[in-house]
Design an enzyme around this catalytic site. Structure first.
Site, mmCIF file in Angstrom:
data_model
loop_
_atom_site.group_PDB
_atom_site.id
_atom_site.type_symbol
_atom_site.label_atom_id
_atom_site.label_comp_id
_atom_site.label_asym_id
_atom_site.label_seq_id
_atom_site.Cartn_x
_atom_site.Cartn_y
_atom_site.Cartn_z
ATOM 1 N N CYS A 1 27.710 19.126 19.639
ATOM 2 C CA CYS A 1 27.088 17.742 19.728
ATOM 3 C C CYS A 1 27.872 16.675 19.120
ATOM 4 O O CYS A 1 28.969 16.190 19.579
ATOM 5 C CB CYS A 1 25.759 17.855 19.244
ATOM 6 S SG CYS A 1 24.645 16.220 19.660
ATOM 7 N N HIS B 1 23.065 22.083 21.447
ATOM 8 C CA HIS B 1 23.008 22.805 20.074
ATOM 9 C C HIS B 1 22.911 24.121 20.311
ATOM 10 O O HIS B 1 21.677 24.606 20.262
ATOM 11 C CB HIS B 1 22.045 22.009 19.366
ATOM 12 C CG HIS B 1 22.289 20.992 18.586
ATOM 13 N ND1 HIS B 1 22.851 20.404 17.359
ATOM 14 C CD2 HIS B 1 22.496 19.481 18.925
ATOM 15 C CE1 HIS B 1 23.026 19.491 17.093
ATOM 16 N NE2 HIS B 1 22.820 18.742 18.001
ATOM 17 N N GLU C 1 23.209 26.633 18.414
ATOM 18 C CA GLU C 1 22.668 27.511 17.363
ATOM 19 C C GLU C 1 21.160 27.679 17.240
ATOM 20 O O GLU C 1 20.583 28.564 16.606
ATOM 21 C CB GLU C 1 23.140 26.666 15.959
ATOM 22 C CG GLU C 1 22.441 25.623 15.690
ATOM 23 C CD GLU C 1 22.932 24.106 16.385
ATOM 24 O OE1 GLU C 1 22.550 22.996 16.224
ATOM 25 O OE2 GLU C 1 23.783 24.335 17.074
#
Length: 267
Positions: free
Chosen positions: A132, A247, A249
């Site tokens: 990001c 994102h 994760e």
């Protein structure tokens, strides 16, 4: 004066006296946000979990200084860098003086530390993953620019811009990204989503940003898009230098990307 590589080798030589290097997990530095309310450096738990799950040891990188000596010392101890998400980058970092009213969370101390970190990691061929804001830092560090707000992109409709401003939960996808054939990202994900190197590869991702790349840095290439929005970049002149606008994760499909990043750090 010792180079970064010499410093790193000296430190690793000391470590090998008590533990064989081959058994060590790669040490991955994750850039930290500065919380003005608490005056604390913070790293979202999800980044550390993803690095650990892929076989690395996560450590927080405090943006104490953008001096070359501090950046060199930080990189000397690491096997890879994860440029994390967070507040907006100051427009001054890419040559603009006026701020769009939507800009929030600017911290120039963090900006200039991470810009130096991203540049030096590129020069050293240190494996680097930008997420990001991290993708945007990589682009600005190497000479690119940003749109201060998605509304400034020609041809983007309001409903398209809203797709990129996802509310919680972040563990769900929001839109597709088209991954370019024969890119690093394509190779990472194609086993699951595309049989051949030239096959189209759509990837369903989450999205929590209101800024985007405007001019791509000369040393980077665009490898993922969603309409007019640049969603992924990478460099083939560096060992592993990949940035994504989403994102990973938070997502179940993050594993191949983090595994590839950690494999590069081990090498």
């Amino acid at each position: 004066m010792a180079t970064t590589l010499q410093r790193r080798n000296n430190k690793r030589a000391c470590i090998k006296t008590w533990k064989d290097r081959a058994t060590m997990k790669p040490l991955i530095g994750i850039t930290a946000e500065i919380n003005p309310a608490t005056n604390m450096c913070e790293v979202n738990h999800e980044y550390a979990l993803a690095v650990a799950a892929a076989g690395g040891t996560p450590v927080m990188l405090a943006p104490l200084s953008d001096s070359p000596s501090y950046v060199e010392d930080v990189l000397a101890s690491l096997d890879g860098v994860l440029l994390s998400g967070g507040g907006d980058i100051s427009p001054r970092a890419y040559g603009e003086t006026l701020r769009h009213p939507s800009i929030l969370g600017v911290n120039e101390q963090r900006d200039y530390f991470e810009l130096q970190l991203a540049r030096r990691a590129f020069v050293l061929n240190m494996p680097t993953l930008g997420i990001c804001r991290g993708l945007q830092i990589m682009n600005v560090a190497l000479g690119g620019t940003l749109y201060q707000d998605l509304a400034l992109i020609e041809g983007i409709a309001d409903e398209q811009a809203h797709l990129h401003r996802q509310p919680k939960p972040f563990e769900r996808g929001q839109h597709e990204v088209n991954i370019s054939p024969r890119s690093t990202l394509h190779a990472i994900y194609r086993e699951e989503h595309a049989e051949q190197a030239d096959d189209p590869l759509p990837l369903f991702v989450n999205s929590m940003h209101h800024q985007a790349i405007r001019n791509i840095a000369p040393l980077l290439e665009i490898t993922g898009t969603c309409g007019p929005v640049i969603e992924a970049v990478e460099s083939h002149t560096s060992a592993f230098y990949v940035g994504v606008q989403w994102h990973p994760e938070y997502l179940g499909n993050a594993t191949p990307l983090f595994r590839a990043f950690l494999n590069a750090a081990r090498a």
